[in-house]
Design a protein around this motif. Structure first.
Motif, PDB file in Angstrom:
ATOM      1  N   GLY A 161     -11.330  50.819 -37.611  1.00 10.84           N
ATOM      2  CA  GLY A 161     -10.686  50.739 -36.317  1.00 10.84           C
ATOM      3  C   GLY A 161      -9.263  51.237 -36.417  1.00 10.84           C
ATOM      4  N   PRO A 162      -8.426  50.888 -35.466  1.00 11.23           N
ATOM      5  CA  PRO A 162      -8.769  50.055 -34.300  1.00 11.23           C
ATOM      6  C   PRO A 162      -9.582  50.845 -33.264  1.00 11.23           C
ATOM      7  CG  PRO A 162      -6.538  50.829 -34.084  1.00 11.23           C
ATOM      8  CD  PRO A 162      -7.019  51.324 -35.421  1.00 11.23           C
ATOM      9  N   TYR A 163     -10.316  50.089 -32.461  1.00 14.30           N
ATOM     10  CA  TYR A 163     -11.054  50.709 -31.361  1.00 14.30           C
ATOM     11  C   TYR A 163     -11.171  49.709 -30.229  1.00 14.30           C
ATOM     12  CZ  TYR A 163     -14.994  48.318 -33.610  1.00 14.30           C
ATOM     13  OH  TYR A 163     -15.809  47.397 -34.188  1.00 14.30           O
ATOM     14  N   ALA A 164     -11.595  50.214 -29.081  1.00 14.48           N
ATOM     15  CA  ALA A 164     -11.530  49.412 -27.858  1.00 14.48           C
ATOM     16  C   ALA A 164     -12.870  48.786 -27.510  1.00 14.48           C
ATOM     17  CB  ALA A 164     -11.059  50.277 -26.692  1.00 14.48           C
ATOM     18  N   VAL A 165     -12.805  47.563 -26.980  1.00 11.48           N
ATOM     19  CA  VAL A 165     -13.957  46.886 -26.391  1.00 11.48           C
ATOM     20  C   VAL A 165     -13.627  46.657 -24.920  1.00 11.48           C
ATOM     21  CG1 VAL A 165     -15.386  44.815 -26.353  1.00 11.48           C
ATOM     22  CG2 VAL A 165     -14.583  45.752 -28.529  1.00 11.48           C
ATOM     23  N   THR A 166     -14.508  47.131 -24.034  1.00  9.54           N
ATOM     24  CA  THR A 166     -14.255  47.044 -22.595  1.00  9.54           C
ATOM     25  C   THR A 166     -15.371  46.296 -21.890  1.00  9.54           C
ATOM     26  OG1 THR A 166     -13.104  49.181 -22.641  1.00  9.54           O
ATOM     27  CG2 THR A 166     -13.810  48.350 -20.483  1.00  9.54           C
ATOM     28  N   TYR A 167     -15.009  45.301 -21.095  1.00 12.27           N
ATOM     29  CA  TYR A 167     -15.941  44.591 -20.229  1.00 12.27           C
ATOM     30  C   TYR A 167     -15.421  44.715 -18.806  1.00 12.27           C
ATOM     31  CZ  TYR A 167     -19.157  42.154 -23.415  1.00 12.27           C
ATOM     32  OH  TYR A 167     -20.147  41.862 -24.310  1.00 12.27           O
ATOM     33  N   SER A 168     -16.315  45.090 -17.883  1.00 13.92           N
ATOM     34  CA  SER A 168     -15.859  45.272 -16.506  1.00 13.92           C
ATOM     35  C   SER A 168     -16.999  45.023 -15.517  1.00 13.92           C
ATOM     36  CB  SER A 168     -15.324  46.706 -16.318  1.00 13.92           C
ATOM     37  OG  SER A 168     -14.975  46.937 -14.962  1.00 13.92           O
ATOM     38  N   PHE A 169     -16.674  44.358 -14.423  1.00 14.19           N
ATOM     39  CA  PHE A 169     -17.627  44.181 -13.332  1.00 14.19           C
ATOM     40  C   PHE A 169     -16.880  44.292 -12.016  1.00 14.19           C
ATOM     41  CE2 PHE A 169     -19.806  41.084 -10.359  1.00 14.19           C
ATOM     42  CZ  PHE A 169     -20.767  41.988  -9.937  1.00 14.19           C
ATOM     43  N   SER A 170     -17.268  45.262 -11.206  1.00  6.98           N
ATOM     44  CA  SER A 170     -16.641  45.430  -9.890  1.00  6.98           C
ATOM     45  C   SER A 170     -17.717  45.493  -8.822  1.00  6.98           C
ATOM     46  CB  SER A 170     -15.791  46.707  -9.849  1.00  6.98           C
ATOM     47  OG  SER A 170     -16.608  47.865  -9.972  1.00  6.98           O
ATOM     48  N   THR A 171     -17.363  45.042  -7.644  1.00 10.96           N
ATOM     49  CA  THR A 171     -18.285  45.063  -6.524  1.00 10.96           C
ATOM     50  C   THR A 171     -17.513  45.508  -5.283  1.00 10.96           C
ATOM     51  OG1 THR A 171     -19.850  43.736  -5.228  1.00 10.96           O
ATOM     52  CG2 THR A 171     -17.903  42.598  -6.062  1.00 10.96           C
ATOM     53  N   VAL A 172     -18.079  45.287  -4.124  1.00  5.88           N
ATOM     54  CA  VAL A 172     -17.405  45.666  -2.885  1.00  5.88           C
ATOM     55  C   VAL A 172     -17.403  44.484  -1.924  1.00  5.88           C
ATOM     56  CG1 VAL A 172     -17.928  48.129  -3.041  1.00  5.88           C
ATOM     57  CG2 VAL A 172     -19.562  46.586  -1.923  1.00  5.88           C
ATOM     58  N   THR A 173     -16.428  44.486  -1.037  1.00  9.29           N
ATOM     59  CA  THR A 173     -16.434  43.556   0.088  1.00  9.29           C
ATOM     60  C   THR A 173     -16.776  44.365   1.328  1.00  9.29           C
ATOM     61  OG1 THR A 173     -14.055  43.881   0.444  1.00  9.29           O
ATOM     62  CG2 THR A 173     -14.725  42.036  -0.959  1.00  9.29           C
ATOM     63  N   THR A 174     -17.599  43.793   2.183  1.00  8.46           N
ATOM     64  CA  THR A 174     -18.112  44.512   3.349  1.00  8.46           C
ATOM     65  C   THR A 174     -17.605  43.944   4.672  1.00  8.46           C
ATOM     66  OG1 THR A 174     -20.050  43.082   3.474  1.00  8.46           O
ATOM     67  CG2 THR A 174     -20.219  45.047   2.082  1.00  8.46           C
ATOM     68  N   GLY A 175     -16.925  42.803   4.610  1.00 13.18           N
ATOM     69  CA  GLY A 175     -16.530  42.129   5.845  1.00 13.18           C
ATOM     70  C   GLY A 175     -17.569  41.131   6.300  1.00 13.18           C
ATOM     71  N   ILE A 176     -18.702  41.056   5.584  1.00 16.00           N
ATOM     72  CA  ILE A 176     -19.766  40.090   5.879  1.00 16.00           C
ATOM     73  C   ILE A 176     -19.798  39.109   4.718  1.00 16.00           C
ATOM     74  CG2 ILE A 176     -22.216  39.785   6.380  1.00 16.00           C
ATOM     75  CD1 ILE A 176     -22.283  42.734   7.232  1.00 16.00           C
ATOM     76  N   GLN A 177     -19.351  37.891   4.948  1.00 13.68           N
ATOM     77  CA  GLN A 177     -19.116  36.955   3.857  1.00 13.68           C
ATOM     78  C   GLN A 177     -20.361  36.655   3.032  1.00 13.68           C
ATOM     79  OE1 GLN A 177     -15.975  35.804   2.932  1.00 13.68           O
ATOM     80  NE2 GLN A 177     -17.190  35.273   1.124  1.00 13.68           N
TER      81      GLN A 177
END
Length: 359
Positions: A161-177
């Motif tokens: 290394g060194p090297y990178a570890v990436t964790y990601s979670f994205s979503t969207v909001t629509t205006g409808i709860q």
């Protein structure tokens, strides 16, 4: 009451699945017999008649159950009407020169009537639900991206290394709860909160770093985007990118079809009745067998499963299999498509509009 039942049985504009498939079955049987003798006609009529009986039973039970839950009096009348029809059918066909052919024709007509009645009852239920719960409308200008978890850390692993570890979670909001909450869990399989997802991903992230090995970057990314709304169905895409070392990188796109009226993520059970799902599986099995992969690598039919990861495409309904889920990993991800003209009549009527025809 009989007038009410007859009103529900008015024919719709397109041929029903049972009638369409039954006619094909009868003609194929005669072709295989190689003769149109009275004996062959009777044998093929008996075979086709049994096919119609299966659908008569399925549709009758579905309609009876619906009536039983809403109005037991109508259910009782419907049951009596079915018994009366059976008695009249048997009595009439006994007087015919070819009783088998008569039974086939009578069963075909009844299957058509019951299928139409079932569809019209479903349509009436949907119309009533729409009037009380108008469909939400999603527009792109309302949609906003939100990152639930997004973390990247530089680590050492096994002296490299060194090297990178990436964790990601994205979503969207629509205006409808309710829909935004629904989309929080990957694939919308369960409802949860942002805090719960953040906590779970943080625990996974830390555990992975503590046990990491190898000499390359690792990542686990998931992002949900809004594609379009088709009538009462909102279409999203979940893009998953994963690499945990080794020779394979996962880069997959999964379609999410969400019924805004029923607040339901469409699944195989949503799209098909049990009998039609079996028909779709058979078609998919035949498609797989005729594919290059199917000819190169043989699996037992009993081990073949229809994939719950599907997408409506211009070529038809595509079923996707992740790397190693159907074939050895060396084949990578694979997919097989049932053409529109073959899958259309298998789909429940309320979802046939999702088919995409490449004009």
């Amino acid at each position: 009451m009989k007038k009410l039942l007859l009103a529900f049985a008015i024919a719709i504009a397109y041929p029903t699945f049972a009638a369409d498939r039954g006619e094909v079955l009868y003609q194929q049987c005669l072709e295989q017999a190689g003769t149109s003798s009275e004996t062959a006609k009777a044998t093929c009529a008996d075979k086709t008649s049994d096919f119609y009986k299966k659908y008569i039973t399925e549709y009758y039970l579905e309609i009876f159950d619906r009536f039983q839950k809403t109005n037991p009096v109508i259910a009782s009348n419907f049951e009596n009407a079915q018994k009366e029809w059976i008695a009249n059918r048997n009595k009439e066909c006994k007087t015919k020169d070819n009783p088998s052919l008569c039974l086939m024709q009578q069963n075909e007509q009844r299957a058509h009537e019951l299928e139409t009645m079932k569809d019209n009852l479903s349509l009436a239920d949907e119309t009533a639900e729409k009037e009380s719960n108008p469909t939400e409308v999603i527009t792109h200008d309302k949609v906003r991206r939100v990152y639930i978890f997004d973390k990247r850390e530089i680590v050492e692993g096994d002296g490299y290394g060194p090297y990178a570890v990436t964790y990601s979670f994205s979503t969207v909001t629509t205006g409808i709860q309710w829909l935004d909450d629904f989309l929080l869990a990957p694939y919308g399989e369960k409802k949860t909160t942002r805090e719960e997802i953040k906590k779970e991903m943080e625990e996974d992230f830390q555990e992975y770093i503590a046990n990491i090995g190898g000499i390359s970057e690792h990542w686990n990314k998931s992002s949900i985007t809004f594609d379009e709304q088709k009538h009462h169905i909102a279409v999203f895409t979940n893009h998953i990118e994963q690499y945990f070392g080794g020779n394979y990188i996962i880069d997959a796109y999964h379609k999410l079809y969400i019924d805004l009226e029923k607040k339901l993520l469409l699944s195989l059970d949503s799209l098909f009745t049990p009998s039609n799902l079996a028909q779709a599986k058979e078609l998919l099995w035949n498609t797989f067998q005729n594919s290059e992969q199917g000819k190169e690598f043989t699996i037992e039919k009993s081990d073949f499963e229809i994939s719950g990861d599907f997408e409506f495409t211009p070529d038809g309904l595509e079923f996707k299999y992740g790397q190693g889920s159907l074939l050895p990993s060396v084949f990578g991800p694979v997919s097989y498509t049932i053409p529109n003209e073959k899958i259309e009549l298998l789909l429940k009527p309320e979802y046939r509009f999702l088919l995409i025809y490449d004009i």
